[in-house]
Write an enzyme that holds these catalytic residues in place. Structure first.
Site, short mmCIF file in Angstrom:
data_model
loop_
_atom_site.label_atom_id
_atom_site.label_comp_id
_atom_site.label_asym_id
_atom_site.label_seq_id
_atom_site.Cartn_x
_atom_site.Cartn_y
_atom_site.Cartn_z
N GLY A 185 -16.06 -7.94 14.03
CA GLY A 185 -14.91 -8.25 14.88
C GLY A 185 -13.86 -9.09 14.19
O GLY A 185 -12.73 -9.16 14.65
N SER A 211 0.82 -1.21 0.00
CA SER A 211 0.00 0.00 0.00
C SER A 211 0.85 1.26 0.00
O SER A 211 0.36 2.34 -0.39
CB SER A 211 -0.92 0.01 1.23
N GLU A 214 -9.97 -16.31 21.66
CA GLU A 214 -10.85 -15.33 22.30
C GLU A 214 -11.16 -15.69 23.75
O GLU A 214 -11.21 -14.83 24.63
CB GLU A 214 -12.14 -15.23 21.50
N CYS A 220 -11.86 -6.86 22.19
CA CYS A 220 -13.18 -6.26 22.03
C CYS A 220 -14.25 -6.94 22.87
O CYS A 220 -15.22 -6.30 23.30
CB CYS A 220 -13.58 -6.25 20.56
N HIS A 232 -21.01 -6.73 20.20
CA HIS A 232 -20.78 -7.99 20.90
C HIS A 232 -21.74 -8.08 22.09
O HIS A 232 -21.73 -7.21 22.97
CB HIS A 232 -19.34 -8.08 21.41
#
Length: 358
Positions: free
Chosen positions: A181, A38, A203, A150, A244
């Site tokens: 997420g 990029s 997680e 999160c 969430h």
């Protein structure tokens, strides 16, 4: 205005940083950093813009820089993927930048604050335990601060008032986590539509370990003494865009009733009240009596996405009390949380040092 760089600027979290920082009263974006594929392109060409608001023309004109860039900036927000964040963030800290990170790499480092400003602002003191040195071997003045996973944010925002009022002994949480997420392009449509995926790699461990550090206290020698609360988590990906949701059961010291818990949550006052931090919501924790709430469609954007909503508070025959928590995963749980961290760092006089030294 403090000048900021965004690391990982073309990704989903990086784009959220760009959107939330547009017109920010304290921070001005001066550098957008991404991978070599990029680098050298105008940001509008390098980023597949997926935000709900149009890209600011000034930001779109900025040319993306590579990860070895050295912009004249006071701090760097990191939306980097964990696969590269560890090395890159350390390099920027060694070069004297304040790095406010969304990545997991340094969250459990004993010298790095894992920060939710309403929960553990005093953990900022851990910065003084960091020792990043430049190529000349001298202290660089740089440091790293992280925000939690999160899914951890919503849980801990709900547990903090209860830990203060009663003490949390154990919690069981079942998450229903939004597709955003997973980043972009994220979960394949044939896996997500009309389906629930009962696995999100890593997680469940994050919810367990990060919660104890966040609810911990600073010891006599400046280290974090983790809370003794036991946390068990089961995490699921569901076909919701943002937000969430977590079904939580908790065992508290003294076995308070659901009514006692609701009172403790409602009476909790944010320590950020009156401090004038631009991203801090007027109501960081909202308690609702609506038996059908909270819901992502109607509650996730409250407080600009920074309000955490708690509802369905009931007695639980297993652990004592149960409730449902909802938080915006890409705002409160990612870029917005990191920006609030930086605002607190600024209020505490922790930013601007690199510019001052130069």
């Amino acid at each position: 205005m403090l000048r900021v760089a965004i690391l990982g600027a073309t990704g989903a979290v990086g784009q959220t940083f760009v959107r939330l920082l547009s017109g920010h009263p304290l921070f001005e974006i001066v550098s957008l950093v991404a991978s070599e594929r990029s680098a050298g392109k105008p940001y509008r060409e390098a980023a597949h813009w997926i935000q709900s608001e149009p890209l600011d023309d000034r930001i779109g004109d900025l040319v993306v820089e590579g990860i070895d860039a050295a912009p004249d900036a006071d701090l760097a927000f990191s939306g980097l993927d964990a696969s590269v964040a560890g090395e890159v963030e350390a390099d920027w800290a060694r070069r004297g930048y304040a790095v406010v990170s969304n990545a997991r790499n340094y969250r459990m480092d004993p010298t790095v604050p894992l920060l939710i400003p309403e929960v553990n602002a005093d953990h900022i003191a851990l910065i003084d335990r960091q020792d990043w040195r430049g190529a000349d071997g001298q202290p660089s003045g740089g440091f790293i601060v992280t925000n939690p996973n999160c899914s951890t944010v919503g849980l801990v925002m709900a547990l903090k008032p209860l830990h203060d009022a009663f003490g949390v002994e154990a919690a069981h949480v079942v998450t229903m986590q939004a597709l955003s997420g997973a980043g972009y392009p994220g979960v394949a449509s044939l896996d997500a539509l009309g389906n629930v995926v009962p696995y999100i790699g890593g997680e469940e461990d994050k919810l367990t370990t990060e919660t104890r550090k966040l609810l911990g206290t600073l010891g006599s020698t400046g280290e974090v003494v983790e809370a003794e609360a036991v946390v068990s988590a089961q995490c699921n990906r569901v076909p919701v865009m943002d937000g969430h949701m977590e079904a939580v059961s908790v065992r508290l010291v003294g076995s308070p009733s659901a009514a006692d818990v609701a009172d403790a949550l409602r009476s909790w006052e944010s320590p950020l009240a009156g401090r004038g931090l631009p991203t801090a919501p007027a109501t960081p924790l909202l308690v609702t009596d609506d038996p059908t709430a909270p819901q992502p469609r109607t509650h996730v954007h409250l407080g600009g996405g920074m309000t955490v909503t708690v509802g369905r508070i009931q007695d639980c025959p297993v652990l004592g009390v149960k409730f449902v928590v909802l938080s915006h995963n890409t705002v409160r749980g990612a870029a917005g949380g990191a920006i609030l961290n930086a605002e607190l760092l600024h209020a505490e006089g922790r930013l601007g040092r690199r510019a001052d030294a130069a």
